[in-house]
Design a protein around this motif. Sequence first.
Motif, short mmCIF file in Angstrom:
data_model
loop_
_atom_site.label_atom_id
_atom_site.label_comp_id
_atom_site.label_asym_id
_atom_site.label_seq_id
_atom_site.Cartn_x
_atom_site.Cartn_y
_atom_site.Cartn_z
N MET A 1 0.85 -1.20 0.00
CA MET A 1 0.00 0.00 0.00
C MET A 1 0.88 1.24 0.00
SD MET A 1 -2.58 1.18 2.95
CE MET A 1 -3.03 -0.51 3.26
N GLY A 2 1.32 1.71 1.18
CA GLY A 2 2.21 2.87 1.24
C GLY A 2 1.61 4.08 0.55
N ILE A 3 2.40 4.68 -0.35
CA ILE A 3 1.93 5.82 -1.14
C ILE A 3 1.44 5.29 -2.48
CG2 ILE A 3 2.61 7.98 -2.24
CD1 ILE A 3 4.70 8.31 -0.04
N ARG A 4 0.18 5.53 -2.77
CA ARG A 4 -0.46 4.95 -3.95
C ARG A 4 -0.38 5.88 -5.15
NH1 ARG A 4 -6.09 4.51 -1.33
NH2 ARG A 4 -5.22 6.39 -0.37
N ASP A 5 -0.63 5.32 -6.33
CA ASP A 5 -0.60 6.11 -7.56
C ASP A 5 -1.63 7.23 -7.53
OD1 ASP A 5 1.43 4.58 -8.58
OD2 ASP A 5 0.13 3.29 -9.79
N CYS A 6 -2.79 6.97 -6.90
CA CYS A 6 -3.83 8.01 -6.85
C CYS A 6 -3.32 9.25 -6.13
CB CYS A 6 -5.11 7.48 -6.20
SG CYS A 6 -4.88 6.88 -4.50
N ALA A 7 -2.45 9.07 -5.13
CA ALA A 7 -1.86 10.21 -4.43
C ALA A 7 -0.79 10.89 -5.29
CB ALA A 7 -1.27 9.76 -3.10
N LEU A 8 0.09 10.08 -5.85
CA LEU A 8 1.19 10.64 -6.66
C LEU A 8 0.68 11.38 -7.88
CD1 LEU A 8 3.65 7.63 -6.44
CD2 LEU A 8 3.84 9.81 -5.23
N GLN A 9 -0.49 10.98 -8.38
CA GLN A 9 -1.07 11.63 -9.55
C GLN A 9 -1.88 12.87 -9.19
OE1 GLN A 9 -3.20 8.41 -11.40
NE2 GLN A 9 -1.31 7.31 -11.92
N THR A 10 -1.98 13.18 -7.90
CA THR A 10 -2.63 14.41 -7.45
C THR A 10 -1.58 15.51 -7.36
OG1 THR A 10 -4.26 13.14 -6.17
CG2 THR A 10 -3.95 15.46 -5.57
N PRO A 11 -1.69 16.57 -8.16
CA PRO A 11 -0.62 17.58 -8.21
C PRO A 11 -0.24 18.15 -6.85
CG PRO A 11 -2.15 17.90 -10.03
CD PRO A 11 -2.74 16.85 -9.16
N ALA A 12 -1.22 18.43 -6.00
CA ALA A 12 -0.90 19.03 -4.70
C ALA A 12 -0.11 18.05 -3.84
CB ALA A 12 -2.19 19.44 -3.99
N PHE A 13 -0.49 16.78 -3.87
CA PHE A 13 0.27 15.79 -3.09
C PHE A 13 1.68 15.64 -3.66
CE2 PHE A 13 1.93 11.64 -2.06
CZ PHE A 13 1.64 11.51 -0.72
N ALA A 14 1.81 15.62 -4.97
CA ALA A 14 3.12 15.50 -5.59
C ALA A 14 4.02 16.66 -5.17
CB ALA A 14 2.98 15.44 -7.11
N GLU A 15 3.44 17.85 -5.06
CA GLU A 15 4.23 19.01 -4.63
C GLU A 15 4.66 18.87 -3.17
OE1 GLU A 15 3.89 23.91 -4.58
OE2 GLU A 15 2.48 22.71 -5.76
N LEU A 16 3.75 18.39 -2.33
CA LEU A 16 4.12 18.16 -0.93
C LEU A 16 5.20 17.10 -0.82
CD1 LEU A 16 0.58 18.20 0.74
CD2 LEU A 16 2.38 19.91 1.03
N LYS A 17 5.09 16.05 -1.61
CA LYS A 17 6.08 14.98 -1.54
C LYS A 17 7.45 15.46 -2.01
CE LYS A 17 6.90 10.08 -2.40
NZ LYS A 17 8.32 10.25 -2.69
N ALA A 18 7.47 16.34 -3.01
CA ALA A 18 8.75 16.89 -3.48
C ALA A 18 9.45 17.64 -2.35
CB ALA A 18 8.52 17.79 -4.68
N ILE A 19 8.69 18.38 -1.55
CA ILE A 19 9.28 19.11 -0.43
C ILE A 19 9.66 18.15 0.69
CG2 ILE A 19 8.76 20.79 1.40
CD1 ILE A 19 7.09 22.30 -0.71
#
Length: 389
Positions: A1-19
């Motif tokens: 499970m962990g971090i799913r594709d649905c999260a990574l494909q959400t732009p706001a989540f991707a920006e948070l993850k980059a930080i």
Amino acid sequence: MGIRDCALQTPAFAELKAIYDDRDTVARQWKADGRKVIGKLGCDVPDEMIIAAGMLPVQVYADADKPLDETDKYLEYAFDPMVRAQFERLVDGTYADLIDALAISNSTDVVIRVFLYLRELRRVEPEKAVPPVAFIDWLFSRHRLHQTRDEFVIELFKKQVEEWAGHAVTDEEIRAAGQLCNENRQALREMAQLRHGEEVRISGCEALVIIGAGLFMEKAAHTELVRQVTEAAKRWPVLTGPRVYYTGANQEDTALYEKIEATGLVVVGEDTDWGDRAYDRDFNMTYPVTRALVDRYLLREFSARKSTPAQRTEALDREVNAAGAQGVIFYTNQFDEVATWDMPKQRRSLESRGIRHTTFGRMQWPVGRNEDLDERLAAFAAEMKGGVQ
């Protein structure tokens, strides 16, 4: 499970993850723009005061890949290994060009010792690139006399912040920063409803990224991204595994949660400073600002240093119920023994209510060094799945 594709494909989540992955990004930009950055060590440094002064607060964190060449010269091995790695970044020059000063709160005994070592290093080896240090000597008691003393402590910290900033900080500026931080906490609470609600749509790993990114960026920007993620997450697939609550050592990355959730369990809450405790209790806008700061940081959800075993047990029971957890994972690092004082009473209380639990004590850091961890987690997951209706 962990971090799913649905999260990574959400732009706001991707920006948070980059930080979250590159935690110095915002601080580097602030420094490039000529603005000041203040490092924080310990979980009780008031963000509101630093923000009110126009500076960026960022959490000091450990780097698991960095050799501890400098730390081994000064610190005993009987320090929490994650704290030793934090110390390395403070004394090897990593933070020299990244932060202008360091604020340390006496949140744990080991952090107090780190302050004493850093203060002495600045005295006897001034050529080392150790940042200027301020110490917030909270008195963790709920008696009114002690709260009055803590108001004096915060006034002293305000004077230090004003010295760092080069200008006075007004009550109006502190109150505005308090409102900004309250809005951020509320956004995180709304996100957490998608972990704790009837339908779980945000995994523990995803929550750690969402919460943790806020320790390294501007509050208003973080609040907006959290709100966007929360709205998008309402449409993410529902997670159906057994729900577990985590308590123990702070997790500065998602490695442990990835292992837990790889077994099919879902981490729905935690009482750590890099998790749910980060947004517990608001700055009371009706109080005088100094009292509001003391109230917010002194009276947050019980931590090991601020409370008795009985209070910690009551707090864990309450949070487990609120998160709808069916099991609890206790986890402490080697030489990190404070939380273990409360665990016997906590385990008895859980057992009396039929809530399963497992304990991982004296664990190696980073998480990947524990050879049998996957097998032990898998065994607990199998036990949990067998008990879920």
